[in-house]
Design a protein around this motif. Structure first.
Motif, PDB file in Angstrom:
ATOM      1  N   ALA A 239     -78.783  64.016   5.241  1.00  0.00           N
ATOM      2  CA  ALA A 239     -79.501  65.120   4.615  1.00  0.00           C
ATOM      3  C   ALA A 239     -78.667  66.390   4.634  1.00  0.00           C
ATOM      4  N   ARG A 240     -77.991  66.615   5.719  1.00  0.00           N
ATOM      5  CA  ARG A 240     -77.151  67.805   5.876  1.00  0.00           C
ATOM      6  C   ARG A 240     -76.068  67.864   4.800  1.00  0.00           C
ATOM      7  N   VAL A 241     -75.449  66.708   4.537  1.00  0.00           N
ATOM      8  CA  VAL A 241     -74.390  66.651   3.524  1.00  0.00           C
ATOM      9  C   VAL A 241     -74.960  66.834   2.124  1.00  0.00           C
ATOM     10  N   LEU A 242     -76.091  66.175   1.840  1.00  0.00           N
ATOM     11  CA  LEU A 242     -76.678  66.250   0.500  1.00  0.00           C
ATOM     12  C   LEU A 242     -77.156  67.659   0.180  1.00  0.00           C
ATOM     13  N   VAL A 243     -77.791  68.316   1.142  1.00  0.00           N
ATOM     14  CA  VAL A 243     -78.272  69.686   0.911  1.00  0.00           C
ATOM     15  C   VAL A 243     -77.091  70.620   0.660  1.00  0.00           C
ATOM     16  N   ALA A 244     -75.989  70.422   1.381  1.00  0.00           N
ATOM     17  CA  ALA A 244     -74.797  71.248   1.168  1.00  0.00           C
ATOM     18  C   ALA A 244     -74.224  71.043  -0.226  1.00  0.00           C
TER      19      ALA A 244
ATOM     20  N   THR B   3     -87.007  68.302  13.141  1.00  0.00           N
ATOM     21  CA  THR B   3     -86.027  69.275  13.643  1.00  0.00           C
ATOM     22  C   THR B   3     -84.763  69.245  12.796  1.00  0.00           C
ATOM     23  N   TRP B   4     -84.313  68.063  12.450  1.00  0.00           N
ATOM     24  CA  TRP B   4     -83.154  67.953  11.564  1.00  0.00           C
ATOM     25  C   TRP B   4     -83.440  68.628  10.223  1.00  0.00           C
ATOM     26  N   GLY B   5     -84.643  68.389   9.682  1.00  0.00           N
ATOM     27  CA  GLY B   5     -84.999  69.000   8.404  1.00  0.00           C
ATOM     28  C   GLY B   5     -84.962  70.512   8.460  1.00  0.00           C
ATOM     29  N   GLU B   6     -85.479  71.078   9.538  1.00  0.00           N
ATOM     30  CA  GLU B   6     -85.476  72.533   9.690  1.00  0.00           C
ATOM     31  C   GLU B   6     -84.051  73.068   9.810  1.00  0.00           C
ATOM     32  N   ARG B   7     -83.188  72.296  10.446  1.00  0.00           N
ATOM     33  CA  ARG B   7     -81.798  72.740  10.616  1.00  0.00           C
ATOM     34  C   ARG B   7     -81.050  72.793   9.290  1.00  0.00           C
ATOM     35  N   VAL B   8     -81.344  71.847   8.410  1.00  0.00           N
ATOM     36  CA  VAL B   8     -80.550  71.751   7.179  1.00  0.00           C
ATOM     37  C   VAL B   8     -81.275  72.299   5.957  1.00  0.00           C
ATOM     38  N   GLY B   9     -82.589  72.548   6.076  1.00  0.00           N
ATOM     39  CA  GLY B   9     -83.306  73.175   4.960  1.00  0.00           C
ATOM     40  C   GLY B   9     -84.042  72.221   4.061  1.00  0.00           C
TER      41      GLY B   9
END
Length: 373
Positions: free
Chosen positions: A195-200, A223-229
């Motif tokens: 998710a972090r990569v895709l959102v970026a 928590t991961w979702g909140e971190r990456v948006g």
């Protein structure tokens, strides 16, 4: 003496006594007047001032994490892999660089490859190709031997496989990435990292916490979702995983999102009932949108046990790609070759640690170079 005279004398004496007493008192300063009543000074209250207006500030938006560029991640992961996995490549290099490659040496080469979890069939194939090339070419130079070994290892890892992560949808539907695997492989963390990569990359992403059986799994994913948006769809603990997945994909379709990442329960592959439930999750999702990618997360340190998991999961949900986590440490590295041969699908991502950026696309050439460094 006449009585009248006596009365006069008495009066005179009394008068003298009275005058003396009066003089005595005046000599002492006289009588003091009672103290006047003291009153507290009047304190005037300060003028009332208007209360300052309270201005409510909008809370600052949390700073979202962004991943390290892919090139940087690959370079760092390659360096870590070289430090932790060099024993396989270096062991092979030391053997083929011997002055005499007799049968005993080739047996040692086979043992080294099998011990590194390459698998029997791929090992036999590699040894046969190496023996042929080194004998036919009459190679005596260690650097030339290293080059031949590199070519054969790259070929064995198979760079022709398509390792693209299929996270996009078609015809207005979101791409659906179903992530499966047993407990302890790093599955939920892998979902967060993807998710972090895709959102970026400016993709709109929704997370589905369909692992409703493991305590705090939904909290970890949120928590991961909140971190990456990105937001997370979750249900009650112990609830129906298929229902959570269905609602997430439906919402993704309604809102026109790019990708829905579904984290499934870390079910044991030996329990048919749980595996049937995983199949149900996939079928329910496909009532809303086709599943574009099924990623099987395998702990690389499990070696041949990981192949058993891979086989069973593939039968249930048609695995399209593999994520190998924990490839550092005690992992042998050969599991990459073995699992691809077992499933006929590529290793698409590899993880080398616990950090948020410790996940990168798998590149066969980089992997082999790291083994040989």
């Amino acid at each position: 003496m006449d009585s009248a005279l006596i009365y006069v004398l008495i009066a005179v004496v009394l008068l003298i006594l009275a005058v003396g007493a009066l003089l005595f008192v005046r000599g002492r300063g006289g009588t003091e007047a009672p103290p006047a009543e003291r009153t507290a000074p009047r304190v005037e209250a300060p003028p009332a001032s208007a209360e300052p207006a309270v201005v409510e500030e909008e809370p600052a938006a949390p700073e979202l994490e962004k991943p390290e560029p892919a090139a940087g991640r690959m370079q760092r992961l390659r360096a870590r892999l070289a430090r932790s996995q060099g024993s396989l490549g270096r062991g092979l290099l030391a053997l083929i660089a011997r002055d005499k490659l007799d049968d005993d040496t080739w047996d040692e080469i086979e043992d080294t490859l099998i011990a590194a979890d390459v698998g029997v069939e791929p090992t036999q194939e590699l040894v046969e190709h190496l023996r042929t090339r080194l004998r036919v070419d009459g190679v005596n130079d260690p650097e030339q031997a290293r080059g031949i070994l590199r070519e054969e290892l790259v070929s064995l890892v198979d760079p022709s496989l398509d390792r693209t992560l299929n996270a996009g949808g078609a015809a207005g539907a979101p791409g659906v990435v179903l992530v499966v695997g047993v407990n302890g492989t790093g599955k939920t963390t892998t979902v967060g990292r993807i998710a972090r990569v895709l959102v970026a990359e400016e993709q709109t992403v929704l997370l589905a916490a369909a692992d409703t059986f493991r305590a705090a799994a939904a909290d970890q994913l949120q928590t991961w979702g909140e971190r990456v948006g990105c937001e997370t769809v979750r249900g009650p603990e112990g609830g129906d995983p298929a229902s959570v997945a269905f609602e997430a994909v439906k919402r993704g379709s309604d809102e026109g999102l790019d990708t829905v990442l579904v984290d499934t329960a870390g079910r044991l592959h030996t329990k048919s009932g749980l595996m049937d439930e995983l199949g149900k999750v996939k079928r329910v999702i496909e009532k809303q949108a086709p599943v574009s990618e099924v990623l099987l997360v395998i702990d690389a340190t499990t070696g041949q046990n990981g192949l058993v998991q891979a086989r069973v999961f593939s039968e249930v949900v048609d695995v399209t790609g593999v994520v190998l986590t924990k490839l550092d440490g005690t992992a042998k590295g050969g599991i990459v070759i073995a699992v691809q041969r077992e499933l006929g699908v590529p290793v698409k991502l590899v993880g080398l640690g616990e950090g948020a950026d410790d996940l990168a696309p798998f590149v066969p050439e980089d992997f082999v170079d790291a083994l040989l460094d």
